[in-house]
Design an enzyme around this catalytic site. Structure first.
Site, PDB file in Angstrom:
ATOM      1  N   TRP A 178       0.000  -7.648  13.713  1.00 39.41           N
ATOM      2  CA  TRP A 178       0.549  -6.358  13.313  1.00 39.41           C
ATOM      3  C   TRP A 178       1.553  -5.819  14.337  1.00 39.41           C
ATOM      4  O   TRP A 178       1.317  -5.862  15.540  1.00 39.41           O
ATOM      5  CB  TRP A 178      -0.593  -5.352  13.143  1.00 39.41           C
ATOM      6  CG  TRP A 178      -0.116  -3.982  12.740  1.00 39.41           C
ATOM      7  CD1 TRP A 178       0.087  -3.530  11.477  1.00 39.41           C
ATOM      8  CD2 TRP A 178       0.206  -2.916  13.621  1.00 39.41           C
ATOM      9  NE1 TRP A 178       0.535  -2.229  11.501  1.00 39.41           N
ATOM     10  CE2 TRP A 178       0.619  -1.829  12.820  1.00 39.41           C
ATOM     11  CE3 TRP A 178       0.203  -2.771  15.021  1.00 39.41           C
ATOM     12  CZ2 TRP A 178       1.013  -0.599  13.351  1.00 39.41           C
ATOM     13  CZ3 TRP A 178       0.602  -1.557  15.558  1.00 39.41           C
ATOM     14  CH2 TRP A 178       1.002  -0.480  14.726  1.00 39.41           C
TER      15      TRP A 178
ATOM     16  N   HIS B  16      -6.850   2.427   4.166  1.00 34.88           N
ATOM     17  CA  HIS B  16      -7.614   1.179   4.278  1.00 34.88           C
ATOM     18  C   HIS B  16      -7.836   0.862   5.751  1.00 34.88           C
ATOM     19  O   HIS B  16      -7.147   1.384   6.647  1.00 34.88           O
ATOM     20  CB  HIS B  16      -6.847   0.019   3.631  1.00 34.88           C
ATOM     21  CG  HIS B  16      -5.503  -0.241   4.251  1.00 34.88           C
ATOM     22  ND1 HIS B  16      -5.316  -1.112   5.307  1.00 34.88           N
ATOM     23  CD2 HIS B  16      -4.283   0.282   3.968  1.00 34.88           C
ATOM     24  CE1 HIS B  16      -4.038  -1.126   5.639  1.00 34.88           C
ATOM     25  NE2 HIS B  16      -3.389  -0.289   4.856  1.00 34.88           N
TER      26      HIS B  16
ATOM     27  N   ASP C  21       0.806  -1.227   0.000  1.00 30.04           N
ATOM     28  CA  ASP C  21       0.000   0.000   0.000  1.00 30.04           C
ATOM     29  C   ASP C  21       0.839   1.278   0.000  1.00 30.04           C
ATOM     30  O   ASP C  21       0.312   2.360   0.238  1.00 30.04           O
ATOM     31  CB  ASP C  21      -0.954   0.011   1.205  1.00 30.04           C
ATOM     32  CG  ASP C  21      -0.238  -0.171   2.534  1.00 30.04           C
ATOM     33  OD1 ASP C  21       1.015  -0.198   2.545  1.00 30.04           O
ATOM     34  OD2 ASP C  21      -0.921  -0.290   3.570  1.00 30.04           O
TER      35      ASP C  21
ATOM     36  N   ARG D 204      -7.835  -1.882   8.929  1.00 27.09           N
ATOM     37  CA  ARG D 204      -6.937  -2.973   9.298  1.00 27.09           C
ATOM     38  C   ARG D 204      -7.544  -4.309   8.872  1.00 27.09           C
ATOM     39  O   ARG D 204      -8.749  -4.543   8.985  1.00 27.09           O
ATOM     40  CB  ARG D 204      -6.687  -2.982  10.807  1.00 27.09           C
ATOM     41  CG  ARG D 204      -5.562  -3.942  11.206  1.00 27.09           C
ATOM     42  CD  ARG D 204      -5.283  -3.872  12.706  1.00 27.09           C
ATOM     43  NE  ARG D 204      -4.974  -2.515  13.133  1.00 27.09           N
ATOM     44  CZ  ARG D 204      -3.793  -1.926  12.956  1.00 27.09           C
ATOM     45  NH1 ARG D 204      -2.817  -2.583  12.338  1.00 27.09           N
ATOM     46  NH2 ARG D 204      -3.590  -0.696  13.391  1.00 27.09           N
TER      47      ARG D 204
ATOM     48  N   ASP E 251       9.402  -4.587  12.472  1.00 30.62           N
ATOM     49  CA  ASP E 251      10.285  -3.538  11.956  1.00 30.62           C
ATOM     50  C   ASP E 251      11.327  -3.128  12.993  1.00 30.62           C
ATOM     51  O   ASP E 251      12.504  -2.908  12.662  1.00 30.62           O
ATOM     52  CB  ASP E 251       9.469  -2.311  11.536  1.00 30.62           C
ATOM     53  CG  ASP E 251       8.500  -2.617  10.408  1.00 30.62           C
ATOM     54  OD1 ASP E 251       8.819  -3.504   9.593  1.00 30.62           O
ATOM     55  OD2 ASP E 251       7.440  -1.977  10.337  1.00 30.62           O
TER      56      ASP E 251
END
Length: 363
Positions: free
Chosen positions: A274, A307, A214, A309, A278
């Site tokens: 989620w 968007h 995205d 989730r 990272d």
């Protein structure tokens, strides 16, 4: 002494006269024959010479014997040689460090739907998502890895915008969409590990770009390649007001060389849901003595497709605890412990889709 008559005395003279006459006639005849023979012979020689000359001309047409006659053959051979040289693959020079095809800032919009058939027509050189520059040798071979599930519309926008950008950047690249099979909780980092492993089975990539589906760059000078240090590409996202949410942020889009990826043992496999992976990756990079390179905030601008989730991608409640223990877990959890099962590989014109079963989280 007996006297002879005058008639008798003239006999020798008449005989001599007749003899001379015969000799003269014979000589005249001989001379006439000789002259006639000479002229006939001369004519025959001329005819023979003309015949020989005609034969020589005819033969020389088929079998040239002079350099001027051979020249056209040489020229023809030169033409064939030139055509052969043109069809022979030329050794390409390396692409320049900065592509001359770049245009800079881009207008990125998501208001109009994307027709993938039109995208295919606009990118005729693509095969299975693979592209190689025709006029120069790319400096890097880049695999673009996209973790994916239930984002078909987002993928259309990504393909529409990114293929022209990557081609203007003169990259030798391939796009791999790693599709998580089933309805288990989403695991972004593990899918990225799978993409790394599967891409190397197809081509000797030396650089890997890991991108969310995205996110679209707003400037084609933000190059999807690898640098001396791991690269954070999505440094200025509209979602965060075109700034970093925090200094250690390494999410969205990043790139690592094969050597850098192997050095940190790839990405963690145990971040289900989620968030958190990272920061774990950032820790791995720092713990291995490397830093983060970034483009500036103007070139590094990116737009996110808005968007809700996704289902089965709720925030991971264990993420903070796992991030705190990266140093202890990174050597045993990563590319060296990766396990998965490929369900299907689909070769689309615009990308290679790899549907993969990555298992379930530990209960």
């Amino acid at each position: 002494m007996t006297n002879s008559s005058p008639a008798t005395r003239n006999i020798p003279g008449r005989f001599l006269q007749k003899t001379c006459t015969v000799v003269v006639v014979f000589c005249a005849l001989h001379l006439s024959v000789t002259v006639l023979y000479y002229f006939n012979t001369f004519e025959i020689k001329n005819v023979f010479a003309r015949n020989q000359q005609q034969k020589h001309i005819n033969l020389s047409t088929v079998y040239p014997t002079t350099m001027s006659q051979i020249a056209p053959v040489t020229e023809t051979a030169a033409i064939f040689k030139t055509e052969a040289e043109e069809t022979k693959p030329k050794k390409l020079e390396q692409c320049p460090e900065t592509s001359p095809l770049l245009v800079g800032p881009l207008r990125i919009e998501f208001s109009q739907p994307v027709d993938l058939d039109e995208v295919k027509k606009q990118n005729p050189a693509l095969q299975g998502g693979r592209f190689t520059p025709e006029d120069c040798k790319a400096l890097q071979k880049v695999a673009v890895i996209i973790p994916f599930r239930n984002r078909e519309e987002h993928l259309k926008y990504w393909l529409y915008y990114l293929h022209p950008i990557l081609q203007r950047q003169q990259l030798d690249y391939g796009v791999y969409v790693i599709h998580q099979y089933g309805e288990e909780t989403f695991n972004r980092a593990k899918l990225l590990n799978v993409g790394y492993a599967e891409a190397l089975k197809e081509y000797d990539y030396d650089c890997f770009v890991f991108s969310d589906v995205d996110l679209i760059p707003m400037d084609d000078r933000n190059i999807y390649k690898c640098f001396g240090q791991p690269r954070h590409i999505a440094v200025s996202m509209d979602k965060f007001g075109f700034s970093l949410p925090y200094q250690q942020y390494f999410g969205g889009i990043s790139s690592l060389s094969k050597e850098q990826f192997e050095k940190i043992n790839g990405f963690p496999n145990n971040y289900w849901g989620w968030g958190g992976e990272d920061d774990d990756i950032y820790n791995r990079i720092v713990f291995k003595g490397m830093g983060i390179s970034r483009p500036d905030g103007i070139i590094g601008k990116c737009r996110m497709i808005r968007h809700n989730r996704d289902m089965k991608n709720e925030p991971n409640p264990q993420r903070f605890d796992r991030i705190a223990h990266t140093r202890e877990t990174m050597n045993g959890d990563g590319i060296n412990s990766l396990s998965y099962k490929v369900v299907e590989i689909k070769k689309n014109t615009l990308f290679t889709e790899i549907i993969v079963d990555i298992g379930t989280p530990r209960r």
